[in-house]
Design a protein around this motif. Structure first.
Motif, short mmCIF file in Angstrom:
data_model
loop_
_atom_site.label_atom_id
_atom_site.label_comp_id
_atom_site.label_asym_id
_atom_site.label_seq_id
_atom_site.Cartn_x
_atom_site.Cartn_y
_atom_site.Cartn_z
N THR A 145 0.83 -1.21 0.00
CA THR A 145 0.00 0.00 0.00
C THR A 145 0.86 1.26 0.00
O THR A 145 0.33 2.37 0.12
CB THR A 145 -0.92 0.03 1.24
N CYS A 337 -7.43 4.78 1.69
CA CYS A 337 -8.23 5.44 0.65
C CYS A 337 -7.61 5.17 -0.71
O CYS A 337 -6.58 5.74 -1.08
CB CYS A 337 -8.32 6.95 0.89
N TYR A 338 -8.27 4.29 -1.49
CA TYR A 338 -7.74 3.88 -2.78
C TYR A 338 -8.04 4.90 -3.88
O TYR A 338 -7.43 4.86 -4.95
CB TYR A 338 -8.30 2.52 -3.17
N VAL A 342 -9.88 2.39 -7.18
CA VAL A 342 -10.94 1.80 -6.37
C VAL A 342 -11.10 0.30 -6.60
O VAL A 342 -11.39 -0.45 -5.67
CB VAL A 342 -12.26 2.56 -6.63
N ASP A 345 -9.21 -1.96 -4.33
CA ASP A 345 -9.59 -2.03 -2.92
C ASP A 345 -10.07 -3.45 -2.61
O ASP A 345 -10.95 -3.98 -3.30
CB ASP A 345 -10.71 -1.02 -2.63
N TYR A 348 -13.85 -4.23 -2.71
CA TYR A 348 -14.65 -3.78 -3.85
C TYR A 348 -15.77 -4.75 -4.19
O TYR A 348 -16.92 -4.35 -4.43
CB TYR A 348 -13.76 -3.56 -5.06
N VAL A 355 -16.02 0.66 0.36
CA VAL A 355 -14.94 0.88 -0.60
C VAL A 355 -14.48 2.33 -0.52
O VAL A 355 -15.30 3.26 -0.44
CB VAL A 355 -15.40 0.51 -2.02
N THR A 356 -13.18 2.53 -0.59
CA THR A 356 -12.60 3.84 -0.29
C THR A 356 -12.36 4.64 -1.56
O THR A 356 -11.33 4.52 -2.22
CB THR A 356 -11.29 3.68 0.49
#
Length: 525
Positions: A145, A337-338, A342, A345, A348, A355-356
């Protein structure tokens, strides 16, 4: 500032104007909103001032002697001294661990509580003896990450016994003459009858580039190399408390000067436990409060629907949906926070509501305007704030007339009432400010609405509101050219809304909103 890339109301919520969530996302694209954000009549009660409620701070804390010596006078090079705490907040009496690295032989810690204090803006509550200094190891890096985590050995523990609730700057004073802050909130355990100030450490951390990575950029400076998760287990960059100083401190000082009953907490604490909001007179989200968890949003919305007024003193509020995850030793020490990544994530496919990404975007679109009344639109801009409803109770005592403007008050990010977006009703636009952002003409709006519980909600629509409280003063910092006239206007307006909201549900003692979105935008809402 940020790099950018309607469903039916639940029982007890305000009626919502506009499209459903999925249709709204499509409408945003059709209106060019995605590209903009990527670039950049009951009888009214009598008007007039009302006495402020008495302060609940012990021993009239706001009137105790303060000191102007809380400021940093020499930051020095980055390795000179830096540190972090093992908690973003504590309750009075709890111990807090500090993790400090310095090239100096020793350092001292001083705890300054931010408040009015006769205009000195802080009081020295505690200071340590000299502590032996050391240079801590290089930070770790979680490649999956791209998360920087210091994970230093603990340097010392401090007890907060006897410390009043409030916002603190812990200043590290190294014997090489250099200094840094560590922010700490001594949070309240109940908010009944109080105005609750919600500090925004998740947003502070999102922008923190200590160790080379934030949620906006990696070591190369590129967005593609950004972190997908950032850790509280590291110092903040710059002076250690820049986001708090710029977007929050002045509002704390003003609120304490008014003497209204106050409580203190953070967004991460509201995420975990909404008890602080139970029975609160008002909730105040400060100047830059962009990153919220779904739990925090749900708890603030529930408080509104139970009669708690809500004040948004910035722009771009509740824009990003985040998760809080485990850190090295404690829960909720990692902000995930992707964003535009997204689909990477891990939640998802299984938990779309967690989902971020931006709250307004798939896979579970829920535009922030359903709570704030306004929608984040763009960055950067610099424009005058233009008053529309000059006779609104918010502006009492300011002497403004329709069309009066205040240079540079709108920026650097802004919100507007967007007819295509879901917004609560009745809603009144009180300021409507023409601007230019990324070559596109638009407006920033301040807006006020009420809900069935009687709660009132006001959003300023500009990120510079709290900065303006210190404009044209030695503490103004980056005041963007705002002058004393602007400071006086923003100060009086903020006083008006804080005093009104401290009295309880605003709809019961202030005039109702006069719906005017269609009139202002000259289109069918």
């Amino acid at each position: 500032m940020s790099s950018r890339e309607g469903a039916a109301p639940e029982p007890g919520t305000a009626p919502v104007r506009g499209l459903g969530r999925r249709r709204f996302v499509g409408a945003c694209a059709g209106l060019g909103l995605a590209s903009v954000t990527a670039a950049c009549d009951a009888t009214a009660p009598p008007r007039g001032p009302r006495p402020a409620a008495a302060s609940r701070l012990p021993e009239a804390e706001r009137d105790r002697p303060g000191t102007p010596e809380w400021r940093i006078t020499s930051r020095g090079p980055a390795p000179a001294v830096a540190g972090y705490a093992d908690r973003v907040s504590v309750t009075p009496g709890e111990e807090c661990g500090l993790y400090v690295s310095t090239t100096a032989a020793s350092f001292r810690v001083s705890a300054f509580r931010v408040g009015w204090y006769g205009g000195n803006q802080a009081r020295l509550v505690w200071s340590s003896e000299r502590v032996r200094g050391r240079v801590q190891p290089e930070p770790g890096f979680l490649s999956g990450t791209r998360t920087v985590r210091a994970d230093w050995p603990r340097t010392l523990g401090i007890s907060t016994a006897g410390w009043p609730e409030g916002a603190y700057l812990l200043r590290l004073d190294a014997d090489n003459g250099h200094q840094r802050y560590i922010p700490l909130i001594v949070r309240s355990t109940h908010g009944t009858g109080r105005t609750v100030l919600i500090h925004a450490p998740a947003t502070w951390q999102a922008y923190n580039r200590w160790g080379g990575h934030s949620l906006y950029a990696g070591a190369s400076g590129a967005f593609a190399d950004r972190s997908l998760a950032v850790s509280f287990d590291r110092p903040y960059d710059a002076d250690g408390a820049e986001k708090f100083r710029v977007y929050e401190r002045a509002a704390v000082v003003l609120a304490e000067r008014l003497g209204i009953p106050l409580a203190y907490t953070t967004g991460t604490d509201v995420h975990r436990d909404p008890g602080i909001l139970r029975g609160a007179a008002a909730v105040v989200c400060l100047g830059h409060d962009e990153y919220w968890t779904p739990e925090q949003r749900r708890h603030v919305t529930a408080a509104r629907d139970a009669g708690t007024n809500v004040l948004f003193l910035g722009a771009n509020t509740c824009f990003r949906r985040v998760r809080l995850e485990q850190g090295a030793t404690r829960p909720d020490r990692t902000v995930v926070c992707y964003k535009s990544s997204v689909r990477a994530d891990p939640l998802y496919a299984t938990q779309p509501a967690l989902v971020t990404t931006d709250f307004r975007r798939p896979p579970a679109p829920d535009p922030e305007s359903a709570l704030t009344g306004v929608l984040y639109e763009g960055y950067p801009t610099d424009a005058p704030y233009v008053v529309h409803a000059a006779d609104h109770w918010l502006y009492e005592g300011t002497g403004v007339r329709p069309g009066d403007g205040f240079d540079h008050l709108v920026g650097v990010e802004y919100d507007r009432v967007t007819p295509a977006a879901p917004v609560p009703e009745p809603l009144e636009i009180t300021a409507h400010s023409p601007l230019l952002c990324g070559g596109r003409r638009s407006h920033s709006d301040s807006a006020y609405y009420t809900v069935d519980s009687g709660a009132g909600v006001f959003a300023t629509g500009t990120m510079r509101w709290v900065e303006a409280l210190m404009a044209d003063t030695p503490d103004g910092g980056r005041d963007h050219g705002m002058d004393a006239r602007t400071r006086a206007f923003v100060t009086r307006t903020t006083e008006n809304v804080l005093r009104a909201f401290a009295e309880g549900p605003a709809a019961r003692h202030r005039p109702a909103p006069r719906p005017n979105v269609t009139e202002v935008y000259k289109s069918r809402a």
